[in-house]
Write a protein that holds these residues in place. Structure first.
Motif, PDB file in Angstrom:
ATOM      1  N   ASP A  27     -10.794   6.448 -11.343  1.00 13.77           N
ATOM      2  CA  ASP A  27     -11.811   5.953 -12.325  1.00 13.77           C
ATOM      3  C   ASP A  27     -11.021   5.085 -13.194  1.00 13.77           C
ATOM      4  N   ARG A  28      -9.793   5.579 -13.736  1.00  6.38           N
ATOM      5  CA  ARG A  28      -9.294   4.736 -14.793  1.00  6.38           C
ATOM      6  C   ARG A  28      -8.450   3.582 -14.312  1.00  6.38           C
ATOM      7  N   ASP A  29      -8.180   3.600 -12.856  1.00 11.52           N
ATOM      8  CA  ASP A  29      -7.135   2.732 -12.216  1.00 11.52           C
ATOM      9  C   ASP A  29      -8.018   1.984 -10.976  1.00 11.52           C
ATOM     10  N   PRO A  30      -8.276   0.773 -10.854  1.00  4.14           N
ATOM     11  CA  PRO A  30      -8.947   0.282  -9.700  1.00  4.14           C
ATOM     12  C   PRO A  30      -8.171   0.221  -8.313  1.00  4.14           C
ATOM     13  N   ARG A  31      -6.519   0.346  -8.669  1.00  5.59           N
ATOM     14  CA  ARG A  31      -5.649   0.262  -7.650  1.00  5.59           C
ATOM     15  C   ARG A  31      -5.508   1.493  -6.828  1.00  5.59           C
ATOM     16  N   ILE A  32      -6.119   2.626  -7.460  1.00  3.28           N
ATOM     17  CA  ILE A  32      -6.142   3.745  -6.916  1.00  3.28           C
ATOM     18  C   ILE A  32      -7.317   4.243  -5.986  1.00  3.28           C
ATOM     19  N   HIS A  33      -7.044   4.714  -4.741  1.00  2.00           N
ATOM     20  CA  HIS A  33      -8.181   4.955  -3.942  1.00  2.00           C
ATOM     21  C   HIS A  33      -7.826   6.227  -3.276  1.00  2.00           C
ATOM     22  N   ILE A  34      -9.100   6.955  -3.038  1.00  4.03           N
ATOM     23  CA  ILE A  34      -9.181   8.164  -2.719  1.00  4.03           C
ATOM     24  C   ILE A  34      -9.738   8.603  -1.288  1.00  4.03           C
ATOM     25  N   VAL A  35      -9.111   9.056  -0.171  1.00  3.14           N
ATOM     26  CA  VAL A  35      -9.722   9.396   0.799  1.00  3.14           C
ATOM     27  C   VAL A  35      -9.763  10.781   1.218  1.00  3.14           C
ATOM     28  N   LEU A  50       3.611  12.174 -10.793  1.00  5.16           N
ATOM     29  CA  LEU A  50       3.796  11.288  -9.955  1.00  5.16           C
ATOM     30  C   LEU A  50       3.256  10.105  -9.982  1.00  5.16           C
ATOM     31  N   LEU A  51       1.971   9.982 -10.637  1.00  2.93           N
ATOM     32  CA  LEU A  51       1.390   8.916 -11.234  1.00  2.93           C
ATOM     33  C   LEU A  51       2.209   8.040 -12.224  1.00  2.93           C
ATOM     34  N   ASP A  52       2.792   8.993 -12.831  1.00  3.67           N
ATOM     35  CA  ASP A  52       3.937   8.188 -14.367  1.00  3.67           C
ATOM     36  C   ASP A  52       4.844   7.525 -13.298  1.00  3.67           C
ATOM     37  N   ARG A  53       5.482   8.327 -12.539  1.00  2.00           N
ATOM     38  CA  ARG A  53       6.826   7.814 -11.530  1.00  2.00           C
ATOM     39  C   ARG A  53       6.509   6.648 -11.068  1.00  2.00           C
ATOM     40  N   ILE A  54       5.508   6.453 -10.381  1.00  5.66           N
ATOM     41  CA  ILE A  54       5.015   5.464  -9.513  1.00  5.66           C
ATOM     42  C   ILE A  54       4.837   4.297 -10.557  1.00  5.66           C
ATOM     43  N   GLY A  55       3.921   4.616 -11.612  1.00  5.21           N
ATOM     44  CA  GLY A  55       3.670   3.461 -12.758  1.00  5.21           C
ATOM     45  C   GLY A  55       5.115   2.798 -13.154  1.00  5.21           C
ATOM     46  N   SER A  56       6.223   3.603 -13.627  1.00 11.75           N
ATOM     47  CA  SER A  56       7.254   2.924 -14.021  1.00 11.75           C
ATOM     48  C   SER A  56       8.055   2.231 -12.920  1.00 11.75           C
ATOM     49  N   ALA A  57       8.004   2.966 -11.739  1.00  2.24           N
ATOM     50  CA  ALA A  57       8.765   2.269 -10.681  1.00  2.24           C
ATOM     51  C   ALA A  57       8.291   1.050 -10.329  1.00  2.24           C
ATOM     52  N   SER A  58       7.004   0.940 -10.372  1.00  7.09           N
ATOM     53  CA  SER A  58       6.373  -0.345 -10.005  1.00  7.09           C
ATOM     54  C   SER A  58       6.627  -1.606 -10.641  1.00  7.09           C
ATOM     55  N   ARG A  59       7.236  -1.251 -11.766  1.00 12.39           N
ATOM     56  CA  ARG A  59       7.685  -2.330 -12.835  1.00 12.39           C
ATOM     57  C   ARG A  59       8.644  -3.265 -11.865  1.00 12.39           C
ATOM     58  N   ALA A  60       9.342  -2.921 -11.027  1.00  9.37           N
ATOM     59  CA  ALA A  60      10.520  -3.242 -10.209  1.00  9.37           C
ATOM     60  C   ALA A  60      10.032  -4.058  -9.265  1.00  9.37           C
ATOM     61  N   GLU A  71      -1.422  -1.027  -4.039  1.00  5.40           N
ATOM     62  CA  GLU A  71      -2.821  -0.156  -4.016  1.00  5.40           C
ATOM     63  C   GLU A  71      -2.138   1.290  -3.793  1.00  5.40           C
ATOM     64  N   ILE A  72      -2.661   2.302  -4.059  1.00  6.97           N
ATOM     65  CA  ILE A  72      -2.258   3.640  -3.923  1.00  6.97           C
ATOM     66  C   ILE A  72      -3.485   4.198  -3.095  1.00  6.97           C
ATOM     67  N   ILE A  73      -3.044   4.909  -1.912  1.00  7.71           N
ATOM     68  CA  ILE A  73      -4.091   5.706  -1.096  1.00  7.71           C
ATOM     69  C   ILE A  73      -3.652   7.034  -1.086  1.00  7.71           C
ATOM     70  N   PHE A  74      -4.375   7.742  -1.652  1.00  6.85           N
ATOM     71  CA  PHE A  74      -4.185   9.144  -1.823  1.00  6.85           C
ATOM     72  C   PHE A  74      -5.188   9.845  -0.708  1.00  6.85           C
ATOM     73  N   SER A  95       0.919  -1.144  -0.030  1.00  3.55           N
ATOM     74  CA  SER A  95       0.179   0.020   0.182  1.00  3.55           C
ATOM     75  C   SER A  95       0.804   1.148  -0.003  1.00  3.55           C
ATOM     76  N   LEU A  96       0.695   1.803  -1.051  1.00  7.27           N
ATOM     77  CA  LEU A  96       1.311   3.425  -0.850  1.00  7.27           C
ATOM     78  C   LEU A  96       0.499   4.348  -0.510  1.00  7.27           C
ATOM     79  N   VAL A  97       0.936   4.990   0.534  1.00 10.12           N
ATOM     80  CA  VAL A  97       0.134   6.233   1.414  1.00 10.12           C
ATOM     81  C   VAL A  97       0.663   7.462   1.054  1.00 10.12           C
ATOM     82  N   ILE A  98      -0.198   8.146   0.258  1.00  8.93           N
ATOM     83  CA  ILE A  98       0.520   9.538  -0.303  1.00  8.93           C
ATOM     84  C   ILE A  98      -0.440  10.749   0.065  1.00  8.93           C
ATOM     85  N   PRO A  99      -0.138  11.699   1.380  1.00 10.98           N
ATOM     86  CA  PRO A  99      -0.894  12.618   1.623  1.00 10.98           C
ATOM     87  C   PRO A  99      -0.984  13.907   0.282  1.00 10.98           C
ATOM     88  N   VAL A 100      -1.910  14.425   0.286  1.00  7.57           N
ATOM     89  CA  VAL A 100      -2.037  15.580  -1.035  1.00  7.57           C
ATOM     90  C   VAL A 100      -2.767  16.690  -0.410  1.00  7.57           C
TER      91      VAL A 100
END
Ligand code: UDP
Ligand code: MG
Length: 327
Positions: free
Chosen positions: A55-63, A18-28, A34-37, A3-8
């Motif tokens: 809405d595009r990515d079910p792994r992304i959750h917003i609180v 940020l989403l781009d960088r996480i996307g490419s880093a996650s390949r490793a 899941e990402i919790i923003f 779980s990635l927890v990211i305060p915004v």
């Protein structure tokens, strides 16, 4: 699962990056994640960017929090919503590089339950760097247990640690890096370079940084409270000795260094008495403060944050009701 927890808070310019960088880093990682923003009351386009990403990515959750509660409460909300076996906390502004998560995970696989980032080479102004450095050293020195130097919130925590933070530590003032040190477990630091923020402006003002520092110092040490007592003794004891000196030279009518009691005007006695009494009052205030501080913190049972809604297109269901009970 990670779980990635990211305060915004007002991070619209940096979120796509940020989403781009996480996307490419996650390949490793080769792991599910899941990402919790946590939207901490943003007033810019952050929330709408996050909602459409979710809405595009079910792994992304917003609180979404009901207002701006601050960085530490936002992190707390995030780790209470996270369902992963490991939880990684990082800032939204890319000061904590998502690529470093790979190294955090390696350490976790070696058996460490907490892997915290230790900052070297901050790309920040000299006064800010100096202030941080002094703060961490004072905190380290006066805290009752070992809070590692120069470690911020960027870290990985095992599920066990997250559960301990969520359930066992019900305190309201959340200084996450201190609580994380408090719970113990097998911890290690990982040196990383904390870059400059990728875009946007920092939300932390001087006042909020000062508040964070005070929460850290006062929440994890009783030394400031004891200061009044130390100060009291420091003033009262010399005053007492000076008073004694005046009494002795008056009773025995002796001359010390050619100085006679008869020559001492009443003013001196008055001043000594004043300082002595002030010292005593400070000692007593310190003792009262010691109790008051503890009671004050326990009595104010306000929640650290309030959730407006949890948005997610994935299968996970909102945990907020459950979390409310826990806190
Ligand atoms: N943040 C937050 N609420 C706030 C202030 C900051 O959620 O009230 C978030 C912010 O969006 C960022 C992180 O906390 O992801 C760190 O904030 P910032 O970059 O302003 O702090 P700094 O890097 O200067 O410590
Ligand atoms: Mg930042």
């Amino acid at each position: 699962m990670i779980s990635l927890v990211i305060p915004v808070h007002n991070e619209a310019p940096v979120l796509p990056l940020l989403l781009d960088r996480i996307g490419s880093a996650s390949r490793a990682w080769n792991d599910e994640y899941e990402i919790i923003f946590i939207d901490d009351g943003s007033t810019d386009a952050s929330l709408s960017i996050l909602l459409s990403a979710s809405d595009r990515d079910p792994r992304i959750h917003i609180v979404k929090l009901s207002r701006n509660f601050g960085h530490q409460p936002a992190i707390t909300a995030g780790i209470q919503q996270a369902s992963g076996d490991v939880v990684v906390i990082l800032d939204a502004d890319l000061q904590d590089p998502p690529e470093e998560i790979t190294r955090l995970l390696e350490k976790w696989r070696e058996g460490y339950q907490v892997v915290y980032g230790v900052r070297t080479g901050r790309e920040e102004s000299l006064p800010k760097r100096t202030a941080y450095s002094i703060f961490y050293r004072i905190l380290h020195w006066i805290s009752d247990f070992d809070i590692p130097l120069d470690s911020g919130d960027f870290c990985l925590m095992d599920r066990k640690v997250v559960d301990a933070l969520n359930v066992l530590l019900p305190e309201r003032v959340r200084f996450v890096r201190g609580l994380r040190a408090y719970v113990g477990f097998k911890q290690t630091g990982l040196i990383y370079k904390r870059g400059a923020r990728a875009a946007g402006t920092p939300s932390y003002t001087f006042k909020s940084l000062l508040k964070l520092a005070i929460d850290g110092l006062f929440g994890f040490s009783m030394v400031p409270l004891r200061l009044a007592s130390y100060l009291g003794f420091f003033i009262a004891i010399p005053s007492f000795l000076v008073g004694l000196y005046f009494i002795i030279i008056r009773i025995f009518n002796v001359s010390v260094f050619g100085h006679r009691a008869a020559e001492t005007p009443g003013l001196a006695a008055l001043a000594v008495g004043l300082f002595f009494l002030s010292g005593l009052i400070l000692i007593i205030l310190g003792i009262i403060g010691e109790y008051l501080g503890r009671i004050y913190i326990e009595v104010k049972r306000r929640p650290p944050y309030v959730v407006d809604f949890v948005h997610s297109t994935g299968t996970r269901k909102a945990q907020s009701a459950l979390q409310m009970e826990r806190v």
